[in-house]
Write a protein that holds these residues in place. Sequence first.
Motif, PDB file in Angstrom:
ATOM      1  N   VAL A 137      11.585 -19.832  10.760  1.00 58.91           N
ATOM      2  CA  VAL A 137      11.456 -18.805  11.783  1.00 58.91           C
ATOM      3  C   VAL A 137      10.035 -18.275  11.708  1.00 58.91           C
ATOM      4  O   VAL A 137       9.546 -17.953  10.620  1.00 58.91           O
ATOM      5  CB  VAL A 137      12.455 -17.647  11.530  1.00 58.91           C
ATOM      6  N   GLU A 138       9.375 -18.192  12.844  1.00 60.71           N
ATOM      7  CA  GLU A 138       8.029 -17.628  12.901  1.00 60.71           C
ATOM      8  C   GLU A 138       8.117 -16.183  13.374  1.00 60.71           C
ATOM      9  O   GLU A 138       8.798 -15.889  14.356  1.00 60.71           O
ATOM     10  CB  GLU A 138       7.145 -18.430  13.851  1.00 60.71           C
ATOM     11  N   LEU A 139       7.430 -15.305  12.660  1.00 64.26           N
ATOM     12  CA  LEU A 139       7.431 -13.888  12.981  1.00 64.26           C
ATOM     13  C   LEU A 139       6.010 -13.413  13.273  1.00 64.26           C
ATOM     14  O   LEU A 139       5.056 -13.916  12.687  1.00 64.26           O
ATOM     15  CB  LEU A 139       7.982 -13.080  11.805  1.00 64.26           C
ATOM     16  N   HIS A 140       5.913 -12.434  14.134  1.00 63.28           N
ATOM     17  CA  HIS A 140       4.643 -11.759  14.404  1.00 63.28           C
ATOM     18  C   HIS A 140       4.933 -10.265  14.259  1.00 63.28           C
ATOM     19  O   HIS A 140       5.472  -9.642  15.173  1.00 63.28           O
ATOM     20  CB  HIS A 140       4.114 -12.120  15.793  1.00 63.28           C
ATOM     21  N   LEU A 141       4.605  -9.742  13.091  1.00 60.33           N
ATOM     22  CA  LEU A 141       4.974  -8.383  12.741  1.00 60.33           C
ATOM     23  C   LEU A 141       3.788  -7.432  12.858  1.00 60.33           C
ATOM     24  O   LEU A 141       2.652  -7.824  12.597  1.00 60.33           O
ATOM     25  CB  LEU A 141       5.514  -8.354  11.310  1.00 60.33           C
ATOM     26  N   ALA A 142       4.078  -6.209  13.213  1.00 57.73           N
ATOM     27  CA  ALA A 142       3.044  -5.181  13.305  1.00 57.73           C
ATOM     28  C   ALA A 142       3.169  -4.242  12.116  1.00 57.73           C
ATOM     29  O   ALA A 142       4.216  -4.147  11.491  1.00 57.73           O
ATOM     30  CB  ALA A 142       3.207  -4.406  14.607  1.00 57.73           C
ATOM     31  N   GLY A 143       2.077  -3.544  11.821  1.00 54.79           N
ATOM     32  CA  GLY A 143       2.098  -2.546  10.767  1.00 54.79           C
ATOM     33  C   GLY A 143       1.062  -2.822   9.705  1.00 54.79           C
ATOM     34  O   GLY A 143       0.286  -3.779   9.796  1.00 54.79           O
ATOM     35  N   ASP A 144       1.071  -1.958   8.697  1.00 53.85           N
ATOM     36  CA  ASP A 144       0.144  -2.150   7.592  1.00 53.85           C
ATOM     37  C   ASP A 144       0.733  -3.157   6.605  1.00 53.85           C
ATOM     38  O   ASP A 144       1.836  -3.678   6.809  1.00 53.85           O
ATOM     39  CB  ASP A 144      -0.193  -0.811   6.928  1.00 53.85           C
ATOM     40  N   ARG A 145       0.011  -3.412   5.551  1.00 52.17           N
ATOM     41  CA  ARG A 145       0.411  -4.410   4.552  1.00 52.17           C
ATOM     42  C   ARG A 145       1.828  -4.152   4.006  1.00 52.17           C
ATOM     43  O   ARG A 145       2.659  -5.054   3.939  1.00 52.17           O
ATOM     44  CB  ARG A 145      -0.630  -4.404   3.423  1.00 52.17           C
ATOM     45  N   ARG A 146       2.099  -2.925   3.638  1.00 51.79           N
ATOM     46  CA  ARG A 146       3.419  -2.575   3.098  1.00 51.79           C
ATOM     47  C   ARG A 146       4.515  -2.813   4.125  1.00 51.79           C
ATOM     48  O   ARG A 146       5.565  -3.383   3.822  1.00 51.79           O
ATOM     49  CB  ARG A 146       3.424  -1.115   2.632  1.00 51.79           C
ATOM     50  N   GLU A 147       4.276  -2.387   5.346  1.00 54.63           N
ATOM     51  CA  GLU A 147       5.276  -2.549   6.409  1.00 54.63           C
ATOM     52  C   GLU A 147       5.543  -4.018   6.712  1.00 54.63           C
ATOM     53  O   GLU A 147       6.694  -4.415   6.927  1.00 54.63           O
ATOM     54  CB  GLU A 147       4.822  -1.827   7.680  1.00 54.63           C
ATOM     55  N   ILE A 148       4.502  -4.829   6.717  1.00 52.82           N
ATOM     56  CA  ILE A 148       4.662  -6.268   6.985  1.00 52.82           C
ATOM     57  C   ILE A 148       5.477  -6.924   5.875  1.00 52.82           C
ATOM     58  O   ILE A 148       6.385  -7.717   6.139  1.00 52.82           O
ATOM     59  CB  ILE A 148       3.289  -6.944   7.168  1.00 52.82           C
ATOM     60  N   ARG A 149       5.194  -6.570   4.641  1.00 52.78           N
ATOM     61  CA  ARG A 149       5.946  -7.147   3.515  1.00 52.78           C
ATOM     62  C   ARG A 149       7.417  -6.711   3.554  1.00 52.78           C
ATOM     63  O   ARG A 149       8.322  -7.514   3.358  1.00 52.78           O
ATOM     64  CB  ARG A 149       5.291  -6.753   2.199  1.00 52.78           C
ATOM     65  N   THR A 150       7.655  -5.439   3.835  1.00 48.59           N
ATOM     66  CA  THR A 150       9.021  -4.926   3.911  1.00 48.59           C
ATOM     67  C   THR A 150       9.786  -5.584   5.046  1.00 48.59           C
ATOM     68  O   THR A 150      10.929  -6.030   4.883  1.00 48.59           O
ATOM     69  CB  THR A 150       9.010  -3.391   4.087  1.00 48.59           C
ATOM     70  N   ARG A 151       9.159  -5.664   6.196  1.00 50.36           N
ATOM     71  CA  ARG A 151       9.809  -6.264   7.371  1.00 50.36           C
ATOM     72  C   ARG A 151      10.053  -7.766   7.155  1.00 50.36           C
ATOM     73  O   ARG A 151      11.068  -8.294   7.606  1.00 50.36           O
ATOM     74  CB  ARG A 151       8.951  -6.034   8.617  1.00 50.36           C
ATOM     75  N   SER A 152       9.160  -8.432   6.436  1.00 47.36           N
ATOM     76  CA  SER A 152       9.344  -9.853   6.130  1.00 47.36           C
ATOM     77  C   SER A 152      10.614 -10.060   5.313  1.00 47.36           C
ATOM     78  O   SER A 152      11.387 -10.992   5.570  1.00 47.36           O
ATOM     79  CB  SER A 152       8.136 -10.403   5.363  1.00 47.36           C
ATOM     80  N   CYS A 153      10.845  -9.194   4.341  1.00 42.51           N
ATOM     81  CA  CYS A 153      12.074  -9.280   3.528  1.00 42.51           C
ATOM     82  C   CYS A 153      13.305  -9.071   4.401  1.00 42.51           C
ATOM     83  O   CYS A 153      14.290  -9.816   4.302  1.00 42.51           O
ATOM     84  CB  CYS A 153      12.055  -8.250   2.406  1.00 42.51           C
ATOM     85  N   HIS A 154      13.254  -8.069   5.250  1.00 46.66           N
ATOM     86  CA  HIS A 154      14.376  -7.771   6.139  1.00 46.66           C
ATOM     87  C   HIS A 154      14.682  -8.974   7.039  1.00 46.66           C
ATOM     88  O   HIS A 154      15.844  -9.391   7.173  1.00 46.66           O
ATOM     89  CB  HIS A 154      14.057  -6.534   6.989  1.00 46.66           C
ATOM     90  N   GLU A 155      13.650  -9.522   7.653  1.00 46.31           N
ATOM     91  CA  GLU A 155      13.837 -10.646   8.571  1.00 46.31           C
ATOM     92  C   GLU A 155      14.326 -11.893   7.834  1.00 46.31           C
ATOM     93  O   GLU A 155      15.117 -12.667   8.379  1.00 46.31           O
ATOM     94  CB  GLU A 155      12.538 -10.942   9.326  1.00 46.31           C
ATOM     95  N   ALA A 156      13.862 -12.099   6.599  1.00 42.79           N
ATOM     96  CA  ALA A 156      14.316 -13.243   5.813  1.00 42.79           C
ATOM     97  C   ALA A 156      15.805 -13.110   5.489  1.00 42.79           C
ATOM     98  O   ALA A 156      16.563 -14.087   5.606  1.00 42.79           O
ATOM     99  CB  ALA A 156      13.491 -13.369   4.535  1.00 42.79           C
TER     100      ALA A 156
END
Length: 161
Positions: A131-150
Amino acid sequence: MHPVEETLAAQVHAALLARGETVASAESLTGGALGDRLSSTPGASATYRGGVVSYATDVKQALLGVSDELVATYGVVSAQCARQMAEGVRALVGADWAVSTTGVAGPQLQEGKPAGTVHVGLAGPRGTTSVELHLAGDRREIRTRSCHEALAALLGSLTAQ
């Protein structure tokens, strides 16, 4: 951990438990946070086999079997790399399923790709996808959202089969 992620992790655990299956994780940009989420649910030892934090390219290659050719052709911020990481950790720890994360947490570009470009790999009994994601936010938000999406992608695969 955020309550929504706790719920997602618990749902993943329950789905795996119901199927009598296990999962492993391979991480780059999430740096172990995904494994933390997968292991946080009480009883997770019945379903979570373990994981590899492969932040550096040579670790992805040495431990997960990401090929030199793949790195040269597609780079590590790619669907191809995410899939190979998932397949590699699945074989390495003997899990039924594997989930991987690779991408750019930022703030700088990596391989010419902007922060928020993330690939989640999923390997299971019926094959491998990403799955390809294009996430917005700062470094912390991108890492957190990546975990959620995974976790969400893994749960979706578990409940679809």
